[in-house]
Design an enzyme around this catalytic site. Sequence first.
Site, short mmCIF file in Angstrom:
data_model
loop_
_atom_site.label_atom_id
_atom_site.label_comp_id
_atom_site.label_asym_id
_atom_site.label_seq_id
_atom_site.Cartn_x
_atom_site.Cartn_y
_atom_site.Cartn_z
N VAL A 1 -9.56 44.17 24.58
CA VAL A 1 -8.92 42.90 24.43
C VAL A 1 -7.05 43.27 24.42
CG1 VAL A 1 -10.34 41.51 23.00
CG2 VAL A 1 -8.78 42.94 22.12
N VAL B 1 -5.20 44.93 21.51
CA VAL B 1 -5.73 46.13 21.17
C VAL B 1 -5.67 47.33 22.40
CG1 VAL B 1 -7.60 47.47 20.08
CG2 VAL B 1 -6.91 45.16 19.13
N CYS B 2 -6.62 46.89 23.14
CA CYS B 2 -7.16 48.01 24.28
C CYS B 2 -5.95 48.07 25.32
CB CYS B 2 -8.23 47.28 24.60
SG CYS B 2 -9.61 47.49 23.74
N VAL B 3 -4.97 46.80 25.31
CA VAL B 3 -3.82 47.06 26.26
C VAL B 3 -2.56 47.59 25.48
CG1 VAL B 3 -2.35 45.80 27.65
CG2 VAL B 3 -4.84 45.18 27.70
#
Lengths: 214, 214, 214, 214, 214, 214, 214, 214
Positions: free
Chosen positions: G115, G118-120
């Site tokens: 998401v 977070v992941c970006v």
Amino acid sequence: MSDLYSRLSKDDAAVLLVDHQTGLISGLVRDYGVDEFKNNVLALGDTAKFFDLPVILTTSFENGPNGPLMQELVDLFPNAPKIARPGQINAWDNEEFVKAIKATGKKQLIIAGVVTDVCVAFPALSAIKAGYEVFVVTDASGTFNKQVADAALTRMAHGGAQLMNWFSVACELQRDWRNDVEGFGNLISSHLPGYQNLMGSYRGAQRDFSKQSV
Amino acid sequence: MSDLYSRLSKDDAAVLLVDHQTGLISGLVRDYGVDEFKNNVLALGDTAKFFDLPVILTTSFENGPNGPLMQELVDLFPNAPKIARPGQINAWDNEEFVKAIKATGKKQLIIAGVVTDVCVAFPALSAIKAGYEVFVVTDASGTFNKQVADAALTRMAHGGAQLMNWFSVACELQRDWRNDVEGFGNLISSHLPGYQNLMGSYRGAQRDFSKQSV
Amino acid sequence: MSDLYSRLSKDDAAVLLVDHQTGLISGLVRDYGVDEFKNNVLALGDTAKFFDLPVILTTSFENGPNGPLMQELVDLFPNAPKIARPGQINAWDNEEFVKAIKATGKKQLIIAGVVTDVCVAFPALSAIKAGYEVFVVTDASGTFNKQVADAALTRMAHGGAQLMNWFSVACELQRDWRNDVEGFGNLISSHLPGYQNLMGSYRGAQRDFSKQSV
Amino acid sequence: MSDLYSRLSKDDAAVLLVDHQTGLISGLVRDYGVDEFKNNVLALGDTAKFFDLPVILTTSFENGPNGPLMQELVDLFPNAPKIARPGQINAWDNEEFVKAIKATGKKQLIIAGVVTDVCVAFPALSAIKAGYEVFVVTDASGTFNKQVADAALTRMAHGGAQLMNWFSVACELQRDWRNDVEGFGNLISSHLPGYQNLMGSYRGAQRDFSKQSV
Amino acid sequence: MSDLYSRLSKDDAAVLLVDHQTGLISGLVRDYGVDEFKNNVLALGDTAKFFDLPVILTTSFENGPNGPLMQELVDLFPNAPKIARPGQINAWDNEEFVKAIKATGKKQLIIAGVVTDVCVAFPALSAIKAGYEVFVVTDASGTFNKQVADAALTRMAHGGAQLMNWFSVACELQRDWRNDVEGFGNLISSHLPGYQNLMGSYRGAQRDFSKQSV
Amino acid sequence: MSDLYSRLSKDDAAVLLVDHQTGLISGLVRDYGVDEFKNNVLALGDTAKFFDLPVILTTSFENGPNGPLMQELVDLFPNAPKIARPGQINAWDNEEFVKAIKATGKKQLIIAGVVTDVCVAFPALSAIKAGYEVFVVTDASGTFNKQVADAALTRMAHGGAQLMNWFSVACELQRDWRNDVEGFGNLISSHLPGYQNLMGSYRGAQRDFSKQSV
Amino acid sequence: MSDLYSRLSKDDAAVLLVDHQTGLISGLVRDYGVDEFKNNVLALGDTAKFFDLPVILTTSFENGPNGPLMQELVDLFPNAPKIARPGQINAWDNEEFVKAIKATGKKQLIIAGVVTDVCVAFPALSAIKAGYEVFVVTDASGTFNKQVADAALTRMAHGGAQLMNWFSVACELQRDWRNDVEGFGNLISSHLPGYQNLMGSYRGAQRDFSKQSV
Amino acid sequence: MSDLYSRLSKDDAAVLLVDHQTGLISGLVRDYGVDEFKNNVLALGDTAKFFDLPVILTTSFENGPNGPLMQELVDLFPNAPKIARPGQINAWDNEEFVKAIKATGKKQLIIAGVVTDVCVAFPALSAIKAGYEVFVVTDASGTFNKQVADAALTRMAHGGAQLMNWFSVACELQRDWRNDVEGFGNLISSHLPGYQNLMGSYRGAQRDFSKQSV
């Protein structure tokens, strides 16, 4: 009033795709996102194909700003009647169109088109008057904005049309997954990224547990 | 129930424009963008003009905060009856208004106005009761917000009115493009920037290929 | 940080209209209503005209699907440089375009175009890098959806561009109504139906009280 | 960067209310509901009154379509400077306005007005340039739509203005409830129906338990 | 179907205000803004007062978390029956409530309350069954969100209720401005800031032209 | 500018929960759905618990309409400092509060509260000024509407605060799933129904394939 | 500040696709429509392919509820490093991932993922700190809702990341249509139904005029 | 038409929960927030439990991507018939399902499910045809988007179904708080955070005044 629930049957239904032309979609449809709308129209096309329903295509002034029919629909139904109306706005006013419908021998008409308030609403209401059962595929029909769509859908609902979406059309025609589990699964997952993700996750889990159980 | 589809006919229809006054539009209409609403009202006006339908204008207290009728409508219909109601809120309670309608000899009434829940809904429901077929032009009618509009449109739909938008009114009256291709094309492109763009692109393409084919 | 407020001045500003082409608007712009967007673009054009600012038009592949420039802009600026870029996406990469800007001798650039994230953002950021003050007219620039617009506007704002709308551009250039009350009043009321209504009501009131005071 | 947090102080702050005129609000403000906007403006007015801050009112062409200042503001601040600008759009270009601000001796300026992108943004940015700390009351400032408001607020935020709402202004000025619990409670509950309901419920509970404890 | 248009008449109508309690409004109503909702409820109250309609107030568990009735309603109708239901959720199940309605001798019931799907829908549908004509004031009735409101309003519309808003109720009762121009003008402008602005502008214009004509 | 990325560390961080009181949430928070907001606040609480971060609770006038702290937070942190501020609106103005923060010895402050524009923004900006790194948990902070929230978040972002949501806070603290796979999985799935569904499906698949592999 | 405009160059850029896994997309992404999001991610993938950029894929716990990578991405980049992180949430904490990036020798990183917050956001901010130029593809990155996305994008923009969308990435890399007109046309029309419609209409017009010119 | 108001009675009603499976919810439901939807479904479940209504669970292909039934529902109704349909899409086509309904002896069917347009609409319309009274719980039924939901709800409403939400179902079954004040209070407050807050505030007030009255 409960008579309104006449279920769609693949033996009784024909599909009318009205004016899904490149110019009209590009210039006029604003009540659906462009990705979503293209997907919905093609999903309805693939549904018709899957159930081998008779399909009738019609266009309005395709040699002009309205543009040609979406190429994918042309490719999908090479043998379907494709009636280029010389001027009639309500497709039902075109004899050839009505004749093509009669030729199918079906009593249930599944209609979608651009724009909802004209190209869908007019023939839908005319068809009801002519004694057909009419099922409007709301999400494969587009128009200027949500307020216009709402007014047109209200007009049709009060006129006796049943409002559906392509997915419920597919499901009501399929009746039972067992009639073709794989085929139907492919049909819906190819047009529902959400379902495709579920299948991806399930296959992933299958791989995980296969390894483990070895 | 399918009786509801009584098609608009240019031979049977009159247009009632109720209280499109500068103050009311400015102070009360919030369910449409200002550009969009002005365009919709003028589009309906031009549609009435194009089909040469009898038009009846009416205002409520135009010498006061409600303000005068939109000047464009005054200019568009210099000879139309323009009934300044001395106090009646429901235009149908004004004898002169009803008399003007009767004088048209038409049985189909196309109504738009400001605000939807009062100036449109009251005469629309009264007209139905008086035996007329009523077509409400939802996007040329404005009010406080979408929730109020929805309630009013529901009331009218359940009361027997047909909900339309100016474009579907124009199309249902036109029936066939061939009745006047150029005129009708001008009418709609002058009020649909999306269609105007399509025509611009088409003419551009024509220029491109003309050059090439030389 | 307060240096950011360099006011627009009609003596220092030029206007760049990038790729307002019929196809691009029709096929790609979805973050503004069609009526609203057309109005905003023409309002910016009329503003440039009113203040006699140098205007530079540019298009991308106008002989093709992108379509020709909006005809109204062509008509509005018959003598403006109109640079048909043979392929450069960022107009700033086109020497002729940059040369035309330099030729104006202006240091403030007012930019609008289609689509915001490409045809506006690229030259806007390049122009800042080249030392210009850049004012992006957000409501005369359109793109795929609001999320894309927001990202592009954030990129430009953080890159030093000032975000404005056509009305604030007009007002900042005008500085004082007294420079031309009637001209400026006409400019804004012809593109602000809300303001036009105010003027209609005011004139109506004038008529009312004139009668009374007799 | 943390320097940005210069807290509002009732000893250092003056309030500028720019062009809250009946015509402009009626004809142009569309980014807030009408009930909500009226309430916000009066809440800011009452806040200024409560803290006895110097208030400066200014209008643009109040003898004309823009209309007079909201009567409630006139009544609320009978002794405030009320500067009718003869033509300057940016109030900061009006010497009398700037002089009135200087006369207050305050260094923190709380600004709200109609429309946000012009009547607020221009003097706000000018004031920052002139060395003032500027606090924009976003919800007592209105304009054409949310997209225009967003662009204007971004311009101001990047230019050094602090974005607030009337309630946070009131709270930052109050600092401590104990400075006047009842007065402050009345101020906020009279403009926050949600808070008024809380007080109603609390008093209701008080009544309930008083009875029980007898 | 056109029988549905039974116009409200001030001689035939009573108003039922159901559970407008501080706790319920604060804790449960989310389909209207708080300023807007408070205004709508009080506008309906003032409308009832203006037309001197019999009003019946009822509450559910007002000694508890639901909280007391809005104080403004208590003050507005000191002599109205105020029925504190000991437990019945559908007010129609409370004999005293139905008796109070019968005592009014009216056949048209105007209902609003909190929450729409329960406190309004239940007695509305019961009243229709009991032979009353029911007019639901949608914008003075609130609930959890728009989706819940839509379902409840659909249920009521299909059950025979007429959906209105406070303004259309006021207008349908008034029939003709001349019955009390000033009183009615005050009623609506005190709850429609948009209309209040129109009046402010009109009076401003009056002042302008009075000066000029001297 | 890249200095802004100071990662949250469970060894350096404390959590400040400001004024999550039943009355304030009920009466004032409208920018999140009620289910969503409750979940977000408790998710942040559980995150703090899971990482064993020092937590400081504070309330404003809890004996009054603002109501007591949410009972779940009281139960979750029985030993946390719970500072009932006697009147200070900005919690940072309360010495006991600041002392409690200093006592934690942490330099990273994670803040959430009701309402965002006051109870969060004021101490957040004060804390930055005092040299702390501040992380605002936007979705566990609520206020009147999205426009107010946007203004407050812009003010804080420009003032140096980092905007996060509870999930990104949890993830940034966790750093690596392997620190406690099961514990962290439980934490997030108990507050993310979407993730809980994924786990349900995965376990379902596990059951399916276990059966098959037998 | 204008330094922020470092243009993407196909010679300097690598693409990081983080956690586009079937479960995460299905269970967590709600800020984009499912059709739209799938299209955006694949469009970014095809863009990377078209420009032959180095691509690095990474997943989090793909043997589990998060599910496998979208099959289309696997198929598109059979030879790309595909790093299954054993537990690190911030991909930058995974040495193998950073090593793979270094191995590309590129200094511009185009990042998208699920998401967004977070992941970006985590690797994007870490990459900036490590000296890379970071371009976040906002519309190929998804998360819980728009409010969470907005907070995360603000955090990244203030941290020095440039916000883009897949289409502007493609255009900035392409620089000039003439580098490959047909290839680039196919790339964008295959992911922009709006552009595909323009091409369909243009080809239709070509057919029309070819016939005519014979 | 007023016959439509057949009130739900706890003695006459059964509850049908159709396909609330983890995969379907995760992959397909987008018209409700995830927190909200989970809460609504469990609230309906708890309502059924509270009134001891017969409940029938059914699933479609639960060994596959559709996933298992939500675990909470399994736990809540350990003894309810749980019919795993081998392929029938319309649950009414499954004899075992219809038999289970008949076995309850009830004539009122409360239906909710995923997705609304298929799993709810098909059996709802079939049940009406079979002579049952059908109550659709709209907010415990989810589907692809609001437009699809609206079409499906319109189809059902015109087909004779009554549209409700879980809260109005609970209230209509309860009839009178006195039947179980505490139990009913717990039921609704455990699923309405807004109501829970009211109770928290009320208890807080009780504590305040208890102290005072000592």
